[in-house]
Motif scaffolding. Structure first.
Motif, PDB file in Angstrom:
ATOM      1  N   CYS A  25       0.701  -1.202  -0.145  1.00 56.49           N
ATOM      2  CA  CYS A  25      -0.042   0.111  -0.139  1.00 56.49           C
ATOM      3  C   CYS A  25       0.866   1.218   0.001  1.00 56.49           C
ATOM      4  O   CYS A  25       0.689   2.207  -0.657  1.00 56.49           O
ATOM      5  CB  CYS A  25      -0.951   0.152   1.447  1.00 56.49           C
ATOM      6  SG  CYS A  25      -2.423  -1.189   1.110  1.00 56.49           S
ATOM      7  N   LYS A  62      -9.163   6.744  -0.912  1.00 57.17           N
ATOM      8  CA  LYS A  62     -10.097   5.519  -0.247  1.00 57.17           C
ATOM      9  C   LYS A  62     -11.564   5.567  -0.537  1.00 57.17           C
ATOM     10  O   LYS A  62     -12.380   4.473  -0.262  1.00 57.17           O
ATOM     11  CB  LYS A  62      -9.909   5.882   1.222  1.00 57.17           C
ATOM     12  CG  LYS A  62      -8.553   5.574   1.704  1.00 57.17           C
ATOM     13  CD  LYS A  62      -8.252   5.789   3.085  1.00 57.17           C
ATOM     14  CE  LYS A  62      -6.985   5.583   3.695  1.00 57.17           C
ATOM     15  NZ  LYS A  62      -6.734   5.808   5.262  1.00 57.17           N
ATOM     16  N   ARG A  67      -9.372   1.867  -4.974  1.00 57.56           N
ATOM     17  CA  ARG A  67      -8.618   1.988  -3.940  1.00 57.56           C
ATOM     18  C   ARG A  67      -8.883   1.898  -2.569  1.00 57.56           C
ATOM     19  O   ARG A  67      -8.511   2.237  -1.579  1.00 57.56           O
ATOM     20  CB  ARG A  67      -7.905   3.540  -4.101  1.00 57.56           C
ATOM     21  CG  ARG A  67      -7.070   3.437  -5.444  1.00 57.56           C
ATOM     22  CD  ARG A  67      -5.734   3.127  -5.110  1.00 57.56           C
ATOM     23  NE  ARG A  67      -4.917   3.738  -6.099  1.00 57.56           N
ATOM     24  CZ  ARG A  67      -4.439   2.873  -7.236  1.00 57.56           C
ATOM     25  NH1 ARG A  67      -4.550   1.278  -7.157  1.00 57.56           N
ATOM     26  NH2 ARG A  67      -3.780   3.289  -8.170  1.00 57.56           N
ATOM     27  N   LEU A  70      -7.031   0.516   0.418  1.00 62.65           N
ATOM     28  CA  LEU A  70      -6.105   1.209   1.332  1.00 62.65           C
ATOM     29  C   LEU A  70      -6.576   1.551   2.763  1.00 62.65           C
ATOM     30  O   LEU A  70      -5.712   1.796   3.372  1.00 62.65           O
ATOM     31  CB  LEU A  70      -5.761   2.690   0.518  1.00 62.65           C
ATOM     32  CG  LEU A  70      -5.082   2.688  -0.506  1.00 62.65           C
ATOM     33  CD1 LEU A  70      -5.230   4.076  -1.207  1.00 62.65           C
ATOM     34  CD2 LEU A  70      -3.748   2.049  -0.528  1.00 62.65           C
ATOM     35  N   ALA A  71      -7.659   1.411   2.948  1.00 64.22           N
ATOM     36  CA  ALA A  71      -8.330   1.655   4.134  1.00 64.22           C
ATOM     37  C   ALA A  71      -7.978   0.486   5.375  1.00 64.22           C
ATOM     38  O   ALA A  71      -8.179   0.488   6.494  1.00 64.22           O
ATOM     39  CB  ALA A  71      -9.944   1.829   4.083  1.00 64.22           C
TER      40      ALA A  71
END
Length: 88
Positions: A25, A62, A67, A70-71
């Motif tokens: 990430c 996010k 994507r 990514l959280a």
């Protein structure tokens, strides 16, 4: 006299997976931020601040389905990737 210590970590398989996810990430965020900075430079726009770059490549990214993963990692890792980009 100066002393030097060597340390070696032996992560468990689950820790290894978590580290790989965090490193992956961070790499994606760094590359996304680099692309944003290069596009702005090519367009003749002024330097993008650290806060604005974080907003673009972290906060806004996010929210997108591409994507959202990514959280799943710590925000500190991602913020440090953006800070490293600006330092480079």
């Amino acid at each position: 006299m100066q002393l030097r210590y060597n340390y070696r970590l032996y992560p468990t398989p689950s820790q290894r997976q978590a580290l790989a996810k965090a490193f992956g990430c961070a790499r994606v965020v760094y590359n996304d931020g680099l692309r944003v900075q290069q596009d702005a430079h090519a367009a003749g726009l002024p330097y993008i601040s650290d806060a604005e770059l974080q907003r673009r490549v972290l906060t806004e990214a996010k929210k997108t389905p591409e994507r959202a993963w990514l959280a799943e990692v710590s925000a500190v890792v991602l913020q440090q990737a953006v800070a490293d980009l600006n330092a480079a």
